[in-house]
Design a protein around this motif. Sequence first.
Motif, short mmCIF file in Angstrom:
data_model
loop_
_atom_site.label_atom_id
_atom_site.label_comp_id
_atom_site.label_asym_id
_atom_site.label_seq_id
_atom_site.Cartn_x
_atom_site.Cartn_y
_atom_site.Cartn_z
N GLY A 192 0.82 -1.20 0.00
CA GLY A 192 0.00 0.00 0.00
C GLY A 192 0.86 1.25 0.00
N SER A 194 1.12 5.86 -0.03
CA SER A 194 0.57 7.08 0.56
C SER A 194 -0.42 7.78 -0.37
CB SER A 194 1.72 8.04 0.90
OG SER A 194 2.47 8.35 -0.26
N GLY A 196 -2.98 6.22 -1.49
CA GLY A 196 -4.22 5.50 -1.27
C GLY A 196 -4.38 4.25 -2.10
N HIS A 216 -9.07 4.34 -1.60
CA HIS A 216 -8.72 5.21 -0.47
C HIS A 216 -8.28 6.57 -0.99
CE1 HIS A 216 -9.12 2.32 2.77
NE2 HIS A 216 -8.39 1.44 2.11
N LYS A 218 -6.56 8.74 1.05
CA LYS A 218 -5.34 9.11 1.77
C LYS A 218 -4.48 7.87 1.98
CE LYS A 218 -7.20 13.15 4.21
NZ LYS A 218 -7.42 13.79 5.54
N ASP A 219 -3.40 8.02 2.76
CA ASP A 219 -2.42 6.96 2.96
C ASP A 219 -3.05 5.65 3.40
OD1 ASP A 219 -1.31 9.56 3.12
OD2 ASP A 219 0.52 8.75 4.00
N VAL A 220 -2.60 4.56 2.79
CA VAL A 220 -2.93 3.23 3.29
C VAL A 220 -1.98 2.94 4.45
CG1 VAL A 220 -3.03 0.77 2.76
CG2 VAL A 220 -3.74 2.44 1.05
N THR A 221 -2.51 2.79 5.64
CA THR A 221 -1.68 2.61 6.83
C THR A 221 -1.37 1.14 7.11
OG1 THR A 221 -3.70 2.67 8.17
CG2 THR A 221 -2.48 4.73 7.91
N SER A 234 -8.07 -3.35 4.26
CA SER A 234 -7.11 -2.26 4.37
C SER A 234 -7.65 -1.13 5.23
CB SER A 234 -6.76 -1.73 2.97
OG SER A 234 -7.92 -1.25 2.31
N SER A 236 -6.91 3.10 6.45
CA SER A 236 -6.35 4.31 5.84
C SER A 236 -6.55 5.53 6.73
CB SER A 236 -7.02 4.55 4.47
OG SER A 236 -6.64 5.79 3.93
N ASP A 238 -7.90 8.06 5.67
CA ASP A 238 -9.17 8.67 5.26
C ASP A 238 -10.35 8.22 6.13
OD1 ASP A 238 -9.66 6.11 4.45
OD2 ASP A 238 -9.79 6.55 2.32
#
Length: 483
Positions: A192, A194, A196, A216, A218-221, A234, A236, A238
């Motif tokens: 993933g 940043s 998304g 997503h 925003k960033d996939v964490t 996943s 994120s 967001d």
Amino acid sequence: MEVKHGSAEVEIGEKDEAKKKKKKDLEFLSCMMQPTTSESDPQYVGIRRLLLHRKAESGAISRRYDWRCNGKGYVAYRNFISRPRKWENQRTPSLLSSPGNSGRWLPSTGPLSHQFEAESFTSSRDLRSVNQVSSRRASFSSSLSDGDSSYRRGGVEHAYSFVGMHSIFDQCKSSVTVLKFGHMSSDLLAYGASDGSLTVCSLSEEPSVLKQLTGHSKDVTDFDFSSNNQYIASSSLDKTIRVWELSRGVCIRVIYGISPQFCIRFHPVNNNFLSAGNANKELTVFNFSTGRIIKKLMFDDEVTSMDHDHTGQIIFCGDGQGTVYSVSMDSHTGSLSRSHRHRTNHKSPVTTVKYRSFSLLASGPVLLTCTQDGNLCFFSVALQIKGYLTLRCSLKLAPRIHRIQASFCPLLSLEKGEYIVAGSEDSNVYFYDLTKPKHTCVNKLQGHRFPVMCVAWNHGEDLLASSDFYGVVIVWKRAKKSS
């Protein structure tokens, strides 16, 4: 006719001299425009401007012929930093590449490639030279402070030698924030970013990108594979959790939250349970089929990372203040209860929580944690006491700016020590032996050009994947053990 020809040559020569004077006049004009004060001596100002002009001219000449960096000249460096922003996109497209032809530095027949072909600036970590890297760096250097002294003194651990790079994926244009292999899989890799996006790849004989999952904002964490590798869940920034069906490459469910989601895991026994930690200091268990909340548990700070034990009865969580929790979970109902808490003096977010069912060092299950300030902790786990943690050893690394993760290394043999692998801000991948009080770092891999964010081993333990801040994923091939 001859006179006319000679006059033509004179005219051409005069034009060339005029052009040269015009170019010089621009530099001289920049020196003449130096600010002056009302009390300045005109003669002094004129001499100063003339000296500035000569200094600029001599400096340009010395830079052009004397200045060197990594064995390359000033012209090469200037060409490198002044290349077009989308230079890579205008060359031959390559989603992945072999070690000899990194996609980001793949030679092209386009006009821009000829512009840089004469003399190109190549750093020590340029992916274009990975063939030399793999052959020259089959043995690696290291030390506790990410230096090279311990390798020179004590040699290299042969079992963690690498024969080169299996493949390189460089189609991602943003930082790769999380990287994992499929459950019990040796050739299914996903990561993933940043931006998304989630990318699913196959590392078979011909490595390829299988699916590009976008949704997503925003960033996939974090993300996790289901036990059968048919789904990915996943989380994120967001504030959403998404469930993806890999066969179709589509999002089949979106769970909306009220705060950024930092970590997520499928239950190892009951895949209908999905656990997630968020910035609202909550650990939440969802029903995978319906997306409904089953149970919530509050903590003292935001839950930044987590992992299950192999029985699914305990969840280990790390928070934003460096505290590690042991949480009991009912595999049938999904109910949660906090069992133990291990606090540390360093107040830094926990970026890694990894569980292993057996360790030679602890003769039982262990837990590895890593915080953003560079503290690696190795715990023995007492499952019979609901996951009670005992600190066995710790390692202080250089503080991290980014959320860099660490991982266990494969068990070598019953005589070897306990090894872990971690990325670093200096763009290297380091191997540490926790059984060594001095010169703990035994190996390192060099090939990235930016901070290495994530590392992951495949199930067969012959491939190591690493990702960096610039979006490059390198899959390293481990050397086979000699009989």
